[in-house]
Motif scaffolding. Structure first.
Motif, PDB file in Angstrom:
ATOM      1  N   ARG A 100      59.378  19.031  54.158  1.00  0.00           N
ATOM      2  CA  ARG A 100      59.080  19.939  55.268  1.00  0.00           C
ATOM      3  C   ARG A 100      59.468  19.313  56.609  1.00  0.00           C
ATOM      4  NH1 ARG A 100      54.964  21.025  51.545  1.00  0.00           N
ATOM      5  NH2 ARG A 100      53.370  19.668  52.472  1.00  0.00           N
ATOM      6  N   ILE A 101      59.312  17.998  56.738  1.00  0.00           N
ATOM      7  CA  ILE A 101      59.760  17.326  57.960  1.00  0.00           C
ATOM      8  C   ILE A 101      61.281  17.359  58.061  1.00  0.00           C
ATOM      9  CG2 ILE A 101      59.920  15.089  59.127  1.00  0.00           C
ATOM     10  CD1 ILE A 101      57.108  14.467  58.099  1.00  0.00           C
ATOM     11  N   ASP A 102      61.966  17.099  56.934  1.00  0.00           N
ATOM     12  CA  ASP A 102      63.434  17.079  56.948  1.00  0.00           C
ATOM     13  C   ASP A 102      64.028  18.453  57.233  1.00  0.00           C
ATOM     14  OD1 ASP A 102      63.377  14.382  56.409  1.00  0.00           O
ATOM     15  OD2 ASP A 102      63.691  14.614  54.239  1.00  0.00           O
ATOM     16  N   ASN A 103      63.305  19.491  56.867  1.00  0.00           N
ATOM     17  CA  ASN A 103      63.796  20.857  57.063  1.00  0.00           C
ATOM     18  C   ASN A 103      62.954  21.601  58.104  1.00  0.00           C
ATOM     19  OD1 ASN A 103      65.965  21.247  54.835  1.00  0.00           O
ATOM     20  ND2 ASN A 103      64.239  20.281  53.765  1.00  0.00           N
ATOM     21  N   ALA A 104      62.473  20.848  59.098  1.00  0.00           N
ATOM     22  CA  ALA A 104      61.565  21.402  60.097  1.00  0.00           C
ATOM     23  C   ALA A 104      62.133  22.612  60.834  1.00  0.00           C
ATOM     24  CB  ALA A 104      61.149  20.320  61.082  1.00  0.00           C
ATOM     25  N   PRO A 105      63.358  22.596  61.318  1.00  0.00           N
ATOM     26  CA  PRO A 105      63.856  23.760  62.072  1.00  0.00           C
ATOM     27  C   PRO A 105      63.774  25.058  61.285  1.00  0.00           C
ATOM     28  CG  PRO A 105      65.297  21.887  62.421  1.00  0.00           C
ATOM     29  CD  PRO A 105      64.345  21.493  61.328  1.00  0.00           C
ATOM     30  N   ALA A 106      64.158  25.017  60.012  1.00  0.00           N
ATOM     31  CA  ALA A 106      64.125  26.223  59.196  1.00  0.00           C
ATOM     32  C   ALA A 106      62.689  26.690  58.976  1.00  0.00           C
ATOM     33  CB  ALA A 106      64.808  25.962  57.843  1.00  0.00           C
ATOM     34  N   LEU A 107      61.782  25.743  58.717  1.00  0.00           N
ATOM     35  CA  LEU A 107      60.391  26.114  58.461  1.00  0.00           C
ATOM     36  C   LEU A 107      59.731  26.652  59.729  1.00  0.00           C
ATOM     37  CD1 LEU A 107      57.989  26.297  56.611  1.00  0.00           C
ATOM     38  CD2 LEU A 107      57.519  23.868  57.008  1.00  0.00           C
ATOM     39  N   VAL A 108      60.001  26.033  60.868  1.00  0.00           N
ATOM     40  CA  VAL A 108      59.422  26.494  62.131  1.00  0.00           C
ATOM     41  C   VAL A 108      59.866  27.919  62.422  1.00  0.00           C
ATOM     42  CG1 VAL A 108      59.462  26.183  64.630  1.00  0.00           C
ATOM     43  CG2 VAL A 108      59.076  24.216  63.137  1.00  0.00           C
ATOM     44  N   GLU A 109      61.120  28.218  62.194  1.00  0.00           N
ATOM     45  CA  GLU A 109      61.623  29.581  62.442  1.00  0.00           C
ATOM     46  C   GLU A 109      60.911  30.597  61.570  1.00  0.00           C
ATOM     47  OE1 GLU A 109      65.804  32.140  62.564  1.00  0.00           O
ATOM     48  OE2 GLU A 109      65.824  30.008  62.019  1.00  0.00           O
ATOM     49  N   ILE A 110      60.679  30.249  60.306  1.00  0.00           N
ATOM     50  CA  ILE A 110      59.976  31.153  59.392  1.00  0.00           C
ATOM     51  C   ILE A 110      58.555  31.416  59.888  1.00  0.00           C
ATOM     52  CG2 ILE A 110      58.975  31.337  57.081  1.00  0.00           C
ATOM     53  CD1 ILE A 110      61.485  29.829  56.053  1.00  0.00           C
ATOM     54  N   ILE A 111      57.857  30.343  60.279  1.00  0.00           N
ATOM     55  CA  ILE A 111      56.466  30.490  60.712  1.00  0.00           C
ATOM     56  C   ILE A 111      56.392  31.229  62.045  1.00  0.00           C
ATOM     57  CG2 ILE A 111      54.372  29.232  61.357  1.00  0.00           C
ATOM     58  CD1 ILE A 111      55.196  27.047  59.412  1.00  0.00           C
ATOM     59  N   GLU A 112      57.348  30.978  62.916  1.00  0.00           N
ATOM     60  CA  GLU A 112      57.361  31.699  64.193  1.00  0.00           C
ATOM     61  C   GLU A 112      57.482  33.201  63.972  1.00  0.00           C
ATOM     62  OE1 GLU A 112      59.285  28.421  67.312  1.00  0.00           O
ATOM     63  OE2 GLU A 112      60.598  29.867  66.282  1.00  0.00           O
ATOM     64  N   GLN A 113      58.346  33.617  63.102  1.00  0.00           N
ATOM     65  CA  GLN A 113      58.515  35.041  62.802  1.00  0.00           C
ATOM     66  C   GLN A 113      57.261  35.600  62.139  1.00  0.00           C
ATOM     67  OE1 GLN A 113      61.076  36.961  63.898  1.00  0.00           O
ATOM     68  NE2 GLN A 113      61.644  35.049  64.961  1.00  0.00           N
ATOM     69  N   LEU A 114      56.635  34.795  61.299  1.00  0.00           N
ATOM     70  CA  LEU A 114      55.415  35.234  60.609  1.00  0.00           C
ATOM     71  C   LEU A 114      54.296  35.508  61.613  1.00  0.00           C
ATOM     72  CD1 LEU A 114      53.791  35.634  57.966  1.00  0.00           C
ATOM     73  CD2 LEU A 114      53.306  33.169  58.021  1.00  0.00           C
ATOM     74  N   PHE A 115      54.095  34.597  62.561  1.00  0.00           N
ATOM     75  CA  PHE A 115      52.987  34.742  63.508  1.00  0.00           C
ATOM     76  C   PHE A 115      53.192  35.918  64.463  1.00  0.00           C
ATOM     77  CE2 PHE A 115      51.372  30.851  61.900  1.00  0.00           C
ATOM     78  CZ  PHE A 115      50.051  30.775  62.299  1.00  0.00           C
ATOM     79  N   LEU A 116      54.414  36.354  64.652  1.00  0.00           N
ATOM     80  CA  LEU A 116      54.671  37.493  65.531  1.00  0.00           C
ATOM     81  C   LEU A 116      54.261  38.821  64.921  1.00  0.00           C
ATOM     82  CD1 LEU A 116      58.143  36.481  67.011  1.00  0.00           C
ATOM     83  CD2 LEU A 116      55.958  36.620  68.241  1.00  0.00           C
ATOM     84  N   THR A 117      53.763  38.796  63.690  1.00  0.00           N
ATOM     85  CA  THR A 117      53.370  40.043  63.018  1.00  0.00           C
ATOM     86  C   THR A 117      51.918  40.427  63.266  1.00  0.00           C
ATOM     87  OG1 THR A 117      52.758  38.895  60.961  1.00  0.00           O
ATOM     88  CG2 THR A 117      55.058  39.624  61.187  1.00  0.00           C
ATOM     89  N   LYS A 118      51.110  39.514  63.865  1.00  0.00           N
ATOM     90  CA  LYS A 118      49.693  39.818  64.098  1.00  0.00           C
ATOM     91  C   LYS A 118      49.243  39.187  65.408  1.00  0.00           C
ATOM     92  CE  LYS A 118      48.373  40.232  59.221  1.00  0.00           C
ATOM     93  NZ  LYS A 118      47.450  39.785  58.156  1.00  0.00           N
ATOM     94  N   THR A 119      48.086  39.624  65.883  1.00  0.00           N
ATOM     95  CA  THR A 119      47.523  39.064  67.122  1.00  0.00           C
ATOM     96  C   THR A 119      46.928  37.683  66.865  1.00  0.00           C
ATOM     97  OG1 THR A 119      45.293  39.938  66.799  1.00  0.00           O
ATOM     98  CG2 THR A 119      46.913  41.393  67.870  1.00  0.00           C
ATOM     99  N   GLY A 120      46.672  36.990  67.958  1.00  0.00           N
ATOM    100  CA  GLY A 120      46.077  35.668  67.840  1.00  0.00           C
ATOM    101  C   GLY A 120      44.729  35.686  67.139  1.00  0.00           C
ATOM    102  N   GLU A 121      43.876  36.610  67.521  1.00  0.00           N
ATOM    103  CA  GLU A 121      42.549  36.681  66.900  1.00  0.00           C
ATOM    104  C   GLU A 121      42.656  37.030  65.416  1.00  0.00           C
ATOM    105  OE1 GLU A 121      39.841  39.183  68.976  1.00  0.00           O
ATOM    106  OE2 GLU A 121      39.613  37.802  70.672  1.00  0.00           O
ATOM    107  N   GLU A 122      43.599  37.897  65.077  1.00  0.00           N
ATOM    108  CA  GLU A 122      43.773  38.264  63.663  1.00  0.00           C
ATOM    109  C   GLU A 122      44.203  37.056  62.832  1.00  0.00           C
ATOM    110  OE1 GLU A 122      45.013  43.002  64.088  1.00  0.00           O
ATOM    111  OE2 GLU A 122      46.571  41.448  64.172  1.00  0.00           O
ATOM    112  N   TRP A 123      45.176  36.300  63.351  1.00  0.00           N
ATOM    113  CA  TRP A 123      45.603  35.120  62.609  1.00  0.00           C
ATOM    114  C   TRP A 123      44.493  34.070  62.557  1.00  0.00           C
ATOM    115  CZ3 TRP A 123      48.906  35.098  59.080  1.00  0.00           C
ATOM    116  CH2 TRP A 123      50.131  35.755  59.164  1.00  0.00           C
ATOM    117  N   GLU A 124      43.782  33.870  63.652  1.00  0.00           N
ATOM    118  CA  GLU A 124      42.704  32.883  63.670  1.00  0.00           C
ATOM    119  C   GLU A 124      41.664  33.205  62.602  1.00  0.00           C
ATOM    120  OE1 GLU A 124      40.211  30.818  67.183  1.00  0.00           O
ATOM    121  OE2 GLU A 124      39.731  32.949  66.908  1.00  0.00           O
ATOM    122  N   ARG A 125      41.263  34.461  62.542  1.00  0.00           N
ATOM    123  CA  ARG A 125      40.243  34.850  61.579  1.00  0.00           C
ATOM    124  C   ARG A 125      40.777  34.787  60.142  1.00  0.00           C
ATOM    125  NH1 ARG A 125      35.407  37.120  61.229  1.00  0.00           N
ATOM    126  NH2 ARG A 125      34.930  38.513  59.484  1.00  0.00           N
TER     127      ARG A 125
END
Length: 411
Positions: free
Chosen positions: A283-308
């Protein structure tokens, strides 16, 4: 059952923040804390954003760390005043001071003198760099020690300039260490009957506060790199991610089992089958690809929704809040961290102070009352020490004892 420090008396020579916050903890644990102030009083009395309160000697920073204490203001340049303090120390258990090294000795109240007055006295000196060493006499305040300790070089990224921690971290943690040391010495005396001299330095406390960095240097001689908003692990799943409503969420997925839990809680079990992310190092070696995936994932819900969703799924995760937003959380309110406080006769009389930050099942920390006005308890304290009304009147007339500065509207 009484609180832990009931029936213990503290002579408090401290001012500003590091010292008063330490004795504030002792006061909340039940000790009687008597501030011995100069005729001008603790400088924090006239400090803070609320100028009206500051003019009355009740600056907000002073209120926050001195609630529940008593105050006597004496002119220690006069021998009669020093004799009053000697009598007070002889009937006390703990002395705390945070003057520049050597100052308290020149006033006549060194540990050696106090030990003669009470052999089992617990005496705590708080200073910038300690009571000995080449930097002993250097003046120090919070932002200076943040600089000299390296604290300004642990936040931000490698390319960033030095960054001051936005709160008085050096002062506050120094005070916490001082309170801990005093409690340890109190236990030591209760078990073995001995007093103690305690030397607390802001520099030492700051280095301990930065344990993640300083422990590595102590062990290996290698300095930890600045990682910005990413956790010390260096994991791409330990950082900030923006959500659909613009809020940022801090994710703390640093262990492999947490990665598995995250994928399941986020409904992205498919990532567990992706060979690029099989291990921590993958995951460290492939950080850019993983970060992009997670960034797109988090844009699907609000902060409070993801926190909960993630938190209930067992994933370390939290939405970034302002201090006021955090203080208004129901979780914080239920733990009674903010203690309501009323100072009679004052503008903005209904204030609040902070508790100790921990709870007891019973007979735990408590705020016993508002902070004292300058020398508010002077006559009471001298009477307790056996001085007559006439002697007290003479002390007031000669300027040895300062009169109470409590306004009529507050009486």
């Amino acid at each position: 059952m009484p609180r832990p420090l009931e029936n213990l008396r503290v002579v408090d020579f401290t001012h500003a923040l590091a010292g008063p916050y330490a004795t504030n903890v002792l006061a909340q644990l039940g000790a009687e804390v008597i501030k011995v102030e100069s005729p001008h009083g603790d400088l924090f009395r006239a400090y803070g954003d609320d100028r009206e309160l500051a003019k009355l000697g009740m600056g907000i920073p002073f209120v926050g760390s001195n609630a529940g204490k008593k105050s006597v203001s004496l002119d220690l340049k006069k021998e009669e005043a020093r004799e009053i303090v000697r009598k007070l120390i002889a009937e006390s258990d703990i002395v705390v001071e945070n003057m520049r090294p050597g100052t308290i000795k020149r006033l006549g109240f060194s540990y050696e003198v106090c030990k003669e007055l009470r052999p089992d006295i617990i005496y705590c000196s708080i200073s910038g760099y300690g009571q000995e060493g080449p930097m002993r006499d250097y003046p120090a305040i919070d932002n200076v020690v943040q600089a000299t300790s390296g604290m300004m070089m642990v936040s931000g990224s490698e390319e960033d300039p030095p960054i001051r921690v936005g709160v008085p971290a050096a002062d506050t943690y120094t005070a916490t260490m001082a309170a801990l040391a005093i409690l340890a010495a109190t236990t030591q005396r209760a078990r073995f009957g001995t007093g103690q001299f305690i030397d607390v330095a802001m520099m030492d406390a700051s280095l301990i506060f930065m344990y993640g960095s300083t422990a590595q240097y102590a062990a290996t001689g290698a300095e930890h790199k600045r990682t910005g908003n990413m956790g010390f692990s260096g994991q791409p799943t330990s950082g900030l991610f923006r959500c659909s409503d613009g809020h940022l969420v801090s994710l703390g997925v640093v262990q492999h089992n947490q990665w598995v839990t995250f994928c399941k809680a986020a409904k992205r079990e498919d990532l567990l089958e992706d060979p690029r992310f099989n291990t921590i190092y993958d995951r460290i070696d492939n950080a850019p690809a993983l970060v992009e995936i997670i960034e797109q994932l988090f844009l699907t819900k609000t902060g409070e929704e993801w926190e909960r969703q993630l938190s209930l799924g067992g994933v370390p995760c939290g939405m970034i809040r302002t201090v006021s937003e955090a203080m208004e959380l129901e979780q914080v309110k239920q733990r009674n961290l903010r203690v309501p406080l009323n100072i009679p006769g004052m503008p903005n009389a209904d204030l609040g102070v902070l508790g100790t930050g921990f709870l007891f099942a019973e007979d735990g920390p408590a705020v016993d009352g508002p902070p004292p006005f300058l020398s508010e308890n002077g006559e009471e304290i001298l009477s307790m020490l056996g001085y007559s009304n006439q002697q007290i009147a003479d002390f007031l007339a000669s300027g040895i004892l300062q009169p109470s500065k409590k306004p009529e509207t507050a009486k």
